[in-house]
Scaffold this motif. Structure first.
Motif, short mmCIF file in Angstrom:
data_model
loop_
_atom_site.label_atom_id
_atom_site.label_comp_id
_atom_site.label_asym_id
_atom_site.label_seq_id
_atom_site.Cartn_x
_atom_site.Cartn_y
_atom_site.Cartn_z
N LEU A 90 0.83 -1.21 0.00
CA LEU A 90 0.00 0.00 0.00
C LEU A 90 0.87 1.25 0.00
O LEU A 90 0.61 2.19 -0.76
N ALA A 91 1.89 1.28 0.82
CA ALA A 91 2.78 2.45 0.88
C ALA A 91 3.42 2.69 -0.49
O ALA A 91 3.50 3.84 -0.94
N GLY A 92 3.85 1.63 -1.14
CA GLY A 92 4.45 1.77 -2.46
C GLY A 92 3.46 2.26 -3.49
O GLY A 92 3.77 3.12 -4.33
N GLU A 93 2.24 1.76 -3.42
CA GLU A 93 1.20 2.18 -4.36
C GLU A 93 0.83 3.65 -4.13
O GLU A 93 0.63 4.40 -5.08
N LEU A 100 -1.66 3.80 -9.39
CA LEU A 100 -2.31 3.15 -8.26
C LEU A 100 -3.34 2.12 -8.74
O LEU A 100 -4.24 2.44 -9.51
N ASP A 101 -3.17 0.88 -8.32
CA ASP A 101 -4.11 -0.20 -8.65
C ASP A 101 -4.73 -0.69 -7.35
O ASP A 101 -4.22 -1.61 -6.71
N GLU A 102 -5.82 -0.06 -6.98
CA GLU A 102 -6.48 -0.40 -5.72
C GLU A 102 -7.05 -1.80 -5.72
O GLU A 102 -7.16 -2.42 -4.66
N SER A 103 -7.42 -2.31 -6.87
CA SER A 103 -8.10 -3.61 -6.91
C SER A 103 -7.20 -4.73 -6.37
O SER A 103 -7.69 -5.64 -5.68
N VAL A 104 -5.91 -4.67 -6.65
CA VAL A 104 -4.98 -5.69 -6.15
C VAL A 104 -4.92 -5.61 -4.63
O VAL A 104 -4.99 -6.62 -3.92
N TYR A 105 -4.79 -4.39 -4.12
CA TYR A 105 -4.73 -4.19 -2.67
C TYR A 105 -6.02 -4.65 -2.00
O TYR A 105 -6.00 -5.37 -1.00
N ARG A 106 -7.14 -4.26 -2.57
CA ARG A 106 -8.44 -4.62 -1.98
C ARG A 106 -8.66 -6.14 -2.00
O ARG A 106 -9.18 -6.70 -1.04
N LYS A 107 -8.25 -6.79 -3.07
CA LYS A 107 -8.40 -8.24 -3.16
C LYS A 107 -7.56 -8.92 -2.08
O LYS A 107 -8.03 -9.82 -1.38
#
Length: 138
Positions: A90-93, A100-107
């Motif tokens: 998350l920090a890197g994103e 920013l690809d939130e979908s990867v983080y959210r998954k």
């Protein structure tokens, strides 16, 4: 966009990244508390081991000690590593907002939440069983 359920209410918007980050911090706090509890349970087993004399009691005590070792040495360590990697991602994103690809983080967040939720239930059952067992000699 998905609907999220929280406390019985439907929301049309997904939780913010800040809210997910706070949830990750809560998980880290829970891990620390579980480690403290498990250390306490091990002390109770150590102090009361001589009071368990039957083979069945000794087996049960061994079962609890094995779970303490497994939870402490494997499960909680694995969770800790996953949470740290998750937060580092998350920090890197966030540092690179243009990509920013939130979908990867959210998954990944949902996956970790599911695993921690399952462990939370398992640990509650462990504690209930442990207290019923240890209460006999106290």
């Amino acid at each position: 966009m998905k609907n999220l359920k929280h406390a019985g209410y439907d929301y049309l918007l997904e939780e913010s990244l800040e809210a997910l980050h706070r949830e990750s911090q809560i998980w880290s706090s829970e891990l620390k508390l579980w480690e403290i509890e498990l250390a306490f349970f091990q002390k109770l087993l150590d102090r009361n081991s001589q009071n368990f004399t039957s083979n069945e009691e000794k087996k049960k005590m061994g079962h609890f000690q094995n779970l303490v070792s497994y939870y402490t040495g494997e499960v909680l360590d694995r969770f800790d590593q996953k949470i740290k990697q998750h937060e580092k991602y998350l920090a890197g994103e966030l540092a690179n907002k243009e990509q920013l690809d939130e979908s990867v983080y959210r998954k990944k967040h949902a996956e970790i939440a599911s695993h921690i939720g399952a462990f939370r239930i398992e640990f509650i059952m462990y504690k209930r069983e442990f207290f019923n067992f240890i209460e006999r000699v106290m």
